[in-house]
Every structure is written in C-alpha cells, then in structure tokens.
Design an enzyme around this catalytic site. Sequence first.
Site, PDB file in Angstrom:
ATOM      1  N   HIS A  73      -1.684  -3.186 -10.409  1.00  0.00           N
ATOM      2  CA  HIS A  73      -0.303  -2.716 -10.464  1.00  0.00           C
ATOM      3  C   HIS A  73      -0.241  -1.211 -10.676  1.00  0.00           C
ATOM      4  CE1 HIS A  73       3.538  -1.740 -12.527  1.00  0.00           C
ATOM      5  NE2 HIS A  73       4.040  -2.635 -11.682  1.00  0.00           N
ATOM      6  N   CYS A 132       2.649  -3.573   5.792  1.00  0.00           N
ATOM      7  CA  CYS A 132       3.153  -2.783   4.666  1.00  0.00           C
ATOM      8  C   CYS A 132       2.284  -2.921   3.423  1.00  0.00           C
ATOM      9  CB  CYS A 132       4.597  -3.166   4.335  1.00  0.00           C
ATOM     10  SG  CYS A 132       4.817  -4.887   3.844  1.00  0.00           S
TER      11      CYS A 132
END
Length: 897
Positions: free
Chosen positions: A463, A839
């Site tokens: 993350h 993406c």
Amino acid sequence: MARKIFTFMRGASDRTADATEALGFKGANLALLASLDMPVPPGFTVSTAAWREAANLRGGLPQPLRSEINAAVEWLETVTGRKFGGNEKPLLLAVRTSARTQMPGLAETVLDVGLNDATVETVAIELDDLSFAYRSYRRFIESFAALVYDADPGAFEEIADEEAEASGRSGDPQTREEWRRLIARYHAFIEAEYDAVLPQTPLEQLSMVIEASFASWRNPVARSHRVLHGIPENAGLAVTAHAMIFNERDRNSGTGRAVSRDLRSGEPRLTGEFWLGGRERAEIGDPVGSWPLSDLIADGGRPAGDWFPADAAALAAHVRRLESHVGDAVEVDFMVGDGELFFLQSRTARRGAGEAIRVAVELVKEGLIEEEEALLRIDPASLDQLLHPTIERTTDLPIIGRGMPASPGAATGEIAFTSERAEALAAEGRPVILVRNETFPEDIHGMHVANGVLAIRGGTTSHAAVVARGIGKPCVTGVGALRINLEDETLQAPGVILRAGDMITIDGSSGEVIEGRVELKRPSLIGDFATLMDYADRARRMRVRTNAETPVEARAARAFGAEGIGLCRTEHMFFEGDRIRAMREMILAPDGDGRRLALEKLLPFQRSDFIELFEIMAGLPVTIRLLDPPLHEFLPKGDAEIAETAAMLGIEEGVLRQRIAKLEEFNPMLGHRGCRLAISYPEIAEAQARAIFEAAVEAGERAGEAVVPEIMVPLVGMRKELAFVKERIDRVAQLVAAERGRSVHYQVGSMIELPRAVVRADTIAEIADFFSFGTNDLTQTVFGISRDDAGNFLSTYYRQGIIERDPFQTVDADGVGELIALAVEKARRTRPDIQLGVCGEQGGDPASIAFFEQTGLDYVSCSPFRVPIARVAAAQSAILERRATRGGTGVKGRSRA
C-alpha cells in the site's frame, strides 16, 4: 567445431557475427578497434566455446585447447618480435576475463604474465629500470596467487613491511639484493601456505591463469549476478591476452580515458582525463576537469606536447572516427607506453539519464541518427533520475538502514510516527517523513502532506509503495534493520536511536535510510527532455493515461503529458475531515435509508472532486472506478480512535465494536469488495454515479463542450454482476438528465482482475464499453500470492532461480500475460471496437509495456511520475514492433557495433 582462439592486431582481427557472445564484451571491442585500424596491442581471445569445452570436462584445460593457446602465443611472438620466456626481449602478457556484460565476481586482470626469476632481470636490463621490473614481478606474483591460490593480498603486504623494517627503510626495496630477498620470501610463503610452487615457465603461468579465470564464472558472486539478471549458465566467459604496455614507468607513459563528446552539453568535443606514469594525475581543459583534446592546454598554460607523451591529434581523430562508425558517443580506455598510444577498450559512453538525453538529441540535430534511434538509446527507467529530487552525494552518508526502493526520489524531513502528527508538522511549514510499520488507506492524508514515506514492512507493491508512487512521494519499504517503538516514539537502528522530530533522509531510488539532513538536487524537465518526449509521442501507438484522484496528482500528470485518467480510485477521496465521518455514518447505518442520508453528505465532496478532475483533464478521458475496498478499511482502529468515533457519531462504543467485528473479514482481498459491495449496497454505486453525472454536466457547461466520463466497475467475474451495476448506473443517468435537462454521454466498463473474468471476457464484453486490466489483483489471483506478503519469500525465489522478476512489478508474460492475451482475443471477437487498457502498477513498467504493445492494448495508465517513462517505453515498443516487420537500424549510413 566451434572456433576456440581469435587473434587481433592493428588493421586485422578475427571477428564473428556474434562477436560479443563468442569473445565477450572486452574481446569483441578490442577486435572492433583492431578491424578499424586503430592502435591496439596485439593479442588473442580464448572464446566462450573454449570455456564450455573446459567446463564440461571439469579437469583443467583440454590438451587440444592448450595446443591452440600455444599456437596463438607463437603467432604473437612473430608479430611482436618478442619471445615468451626469452633471454632477450621477453614477451609479457596482460590477461583479462571477458564476459558478454560487465559482471561482478569474475577474475581480476593479471598483468605481466611471463615474468619469472630470469626474465625480470632481462626486462630490468632492457628498460634500464631495476625497480620498475621488480615492481612488475611483485605485482604479478600477488595477482597470480590471489587468482590461482585464493591468497590474501594482505599477507604479501605484511611480508613486504617486514622486509622493509628489517632493511631499515620505508617503501620499495632499493637494491637488487633487497628485491631478490623479498621475492624469495614470496616464493617461500606460497610454498608453505598453499603447498605450491610459483611456475617459472610462462606457458604454464598462462594456462593456470586462463583455467582460474574460467573457474571464476561459477563463484558465488558471479552466480548470484547471473540469476538476478537472467544470464544463462552456459553463456560462459572468454579470456583475452595481449602484449603488455608499460604505462606506469615514466613521464613518457600513462593511462587515460577519452569520451568523444562533452556529455554536459552534448557537443562533439573530446573530454576525459589522463594519468602520467607514476600515477601523477593530469587534468586538461577547463576548471571542472573537462579537457578538449583538440586544443590540449594544461592547467599551467603549457602546451600539451610539453607533458602529454603521445600524439594528441591522433587520439582525437581515432575517437571521432570510432564515434562515426558506432553512431553514438563513445568512451575509450587508452594507454601510452614509451610515447606510443594504444587503445585497450571501447564502449558507448557511460552517462546519466540527463546526459543520455542530451547526447541523443544532439546526434539527431547533427543528422547522425533518426529520432527513433535516439529513443532506443534511452533507458526509460533511468528517467526517474530526472523526475524527482536526488541526493547530492558529495560525502559519505550515515546510512542507518537499507530497504526496498519503493518510489523514486529523495526526501528529508522530521520523523512523524502518525499521519496526524505529520499533518500538524506540515501545517507549521516543517518538512516531514512519515514513518510507519506499514500504511493503510486512512494514512492517505499523512502521506499527502509528508515529503516522503518510510514503511518498515512491505514490498514494492505494498500500500505504501503504490500510493507513494501515485502521489509522487519518495518511499522506502521493507527495512528489516529498523524497529519502531510507538510507546516512546523512537526509531531504532543498529547503534542509533532516533526520536520523533529528528531529521532523516530517505532515497526511494536506492532504498537507503540516512540519518540527518542531506542536500537535494531538484529536477529540470525542459529543453532536451521535452524534445525527447516529442520524439516519443510521434513514435508511439499506445496512449498513456495516469492513475490519479486528487487535483495535485492530475495536474502533475498533465504536466508530464498524460492523455487522461485511466484510474481514479474513489475510495482515496473519503479519508479526510468530514468525509471520513460521513463515510463511517454510511457504513454504520442500520438500513438503506440511513446509508442514503449519509451518502447525501458525501455527494457534494465527490461532485466537486470530479468537476475539478474533469476540468484539469480538459476533455481527455477520465475513468472513475466505483468503490473497491471492503468497508471495514474505513472504520476506526485502536481503542482511542474507536472511542472518539463513537462519541462523534453518538452511538455506544460497544455497538460500534460489534459492527466493526461483524465487518471484519479473514481474507478481505477476496472478500466483500468491488462490485459485490455495489450489489449488496446499490445505493453506494448510485450515489457515486450521481456525483459523476452531475459533475460531468457542470464541467461540460463551464467548458462549453461535453464531458464523457468512463465508469469502471471493479472485481467483476460474471456478466450478471456487471449487468446489475450497469442497470443502476443507467437509471441514475436518466434521472440526472431529467433533473438537469441535459443528458450525459458516458461509458461503463469493467476492471478485469479475476481469472473468471478473463475466460468469460467474450460474454462480459457484450455489455461493457471498455476493459481495464487491473494487473495487481490479477497477478494476486492467478498466482495465489498476496502482494503485501510476497516479499517474505520472493527474494528466496530470486536466489534459487525460480523467478527472474517480481511479477508484481513486471507482468508475468507466461501466466498472467497469457490470460490478458486471451481476454483481448475473446473481447474483440465479441466487440471489435472495445477499448482495452491496463491500470495496474505494470502500466508504468517498460518491460510490461513492451508486452502490452505486442498484445494490442489501446493504452496504459500509471502513476503521474511514471508517465514520461511510459511515453518513452511505449514509443520504443512500437518502434521495435515496426522494425520486426520491416528491419532497419535508424543509424544513418552506419552499422551499430
């Protein structure tokens, strides 16, 4: 049978079509220089075919190869007029390993092969220099013993120090007797320590050096390098031997490096440096050390001829001719022996990213290469050096830890252990480094205000890494040597304890964590950089979008040339201020009506965000992904935050804890998220769709032209899932059109990130306007690997040779790639005009972009600071695809070396 020995001398060389594969980098370039009639010392290369033959026997050099080496030495004796081991004019050799690429761990060069107790005296008489001859012999013994017997060079230094002390002097021996005594000590040491006798026969010396050089291919350092860089085990190495040049003897000798261009300006102006014999360094030219050989002037104002011991004009002419042949800036290593110039090596000039761009653009301007060739000479990944601040490495830095380079660039700031503290410091105008064990979505606001992020755990696709790359912040992850103690707010490193507020610096390009403040260099993206980007845009086929959800990211991406937004992650818009409160109200509401009331509070925030993104993109496509992560990620964590949230929302703390526990999932990555949320709670998707359509209407009215949003539904695995969500989106579009008196043209597509979506792509494409491959989750679901935990074992996979690259950084062409290609084929069979993009993080990876070009995707989307990298990589991929069908080099009138 494959040829084993290749000879070279000025004006003639044996070369093969695959010179680098057969002769290694050094051997191939020496052969090239020789073939161009440039001054090289005569010699020969023992090829990689010989290495393979010797490696298969595993018993030393085979006799036929020894015979060929002897024949090559006899040839060298003929062309030099010297004898290997002769009583007069003895032939001495320099022996160098030569792999196809630069590789650590291979054998070091052994000089003066052929010196022994007799020839050293002959050389001393020939050169009239006793000390030089014996220094050379001493150097040979030390390097030979280090290579062949794995001797410690320090042991020889100790012997020399003992001899000097016994003779009452400092430094080298002064008399023949002292030298002979030292050499005798060396012989005795080798015999005592290694039960060996230093060979006195030059041919035996040469055979043993070649054999030991071959063996270095399999040492642990070289083996690890091959595994890391995907170099086959059987590629092998070559060994080059050439006549010695006495380049360190006196002021008629020396060593130098010359570059065909001034890399700072790109101008065709020779630069470099030269060391006079005896290691006296001479800098020629202007005060910063660049020297134009065309008008060699020393610092003292003396003409070059007063101290440069060779023909400077000839050196300049040779280097310029080599550049003309290669069609690129070149760098040569040269030596001068007794006033005679020799070239030892050549290569394309080593340069930084900025210098590479400058030279490539200059070569295009001069008409030497085409734009496409200029693009192919740029390493797209190296552009990171120009897009972020970098460290001024003028002194040794106090490095306290090394982790993974998760997001490029460098940053200096005060340590903050919470996002709230980072915000407070930033509000005071103080630079901040957010230091966390790992980051979560609720840390977004802290990451935005921080100069950089240090996460003790996690990898390059965690993350912290993904978000940092998206917002252009330097980030280092996985620093195992560091420990955070939150109770006393300290960061502990070996031998160092830092506290909240102390200054640290992180380098997201190298993974280093540095104690204290470090001076940084700021990037500049004008001039030649902009010119190169123009070349790229003319050459590429795929479009390049960006992953962005904030105005700052969107503006940065537009400045870098993004052609729209390929992924707007709406969940990142919910973590600040009043937004997180409304989000938590929505999640904790007891029914749909309660959720709708809370969502109405979020509507203005989302609408204003989308309006700003539409306006920044000014008519370019904007793909907005509906809410993707599981709802528990938005809820408070820790006792203090839970109590604060309960008080703020006016509910009992126990009720809140029950709700949090109910939403907690064992495996949220495969849980209640993506389109599953939109199906369970359709009011969420409806509210987001309303915000998108109302923003499109308002932005379109302001701009005077229609805005066409693209709405992406995440984690679709079945056609009916997309149909369910699309029906609600269409219904909201009709309501907004009726309310505003203006309809919105829009597209609804799916994120392809599950294997089932791949194999059913043909049916999903029946109702989807576009697909966008989410390669992060697709890689997770195909491999069954968590990207946040993979760092625990992927490093072992590297070492064992099981994988060559991290599949979360570069697309796994054989597995994940095959599925992408299958989905493309199935989707276009159903709907030929469907728009296909990617993406995931691989959208900014050059190697992955090459695969996406081959697969026929329409665009890639990546983090803002990767947009220039993607533009160049997409151009290179398109160029190579075109060349594969028609051929051509782009070098005007020249063949590439």
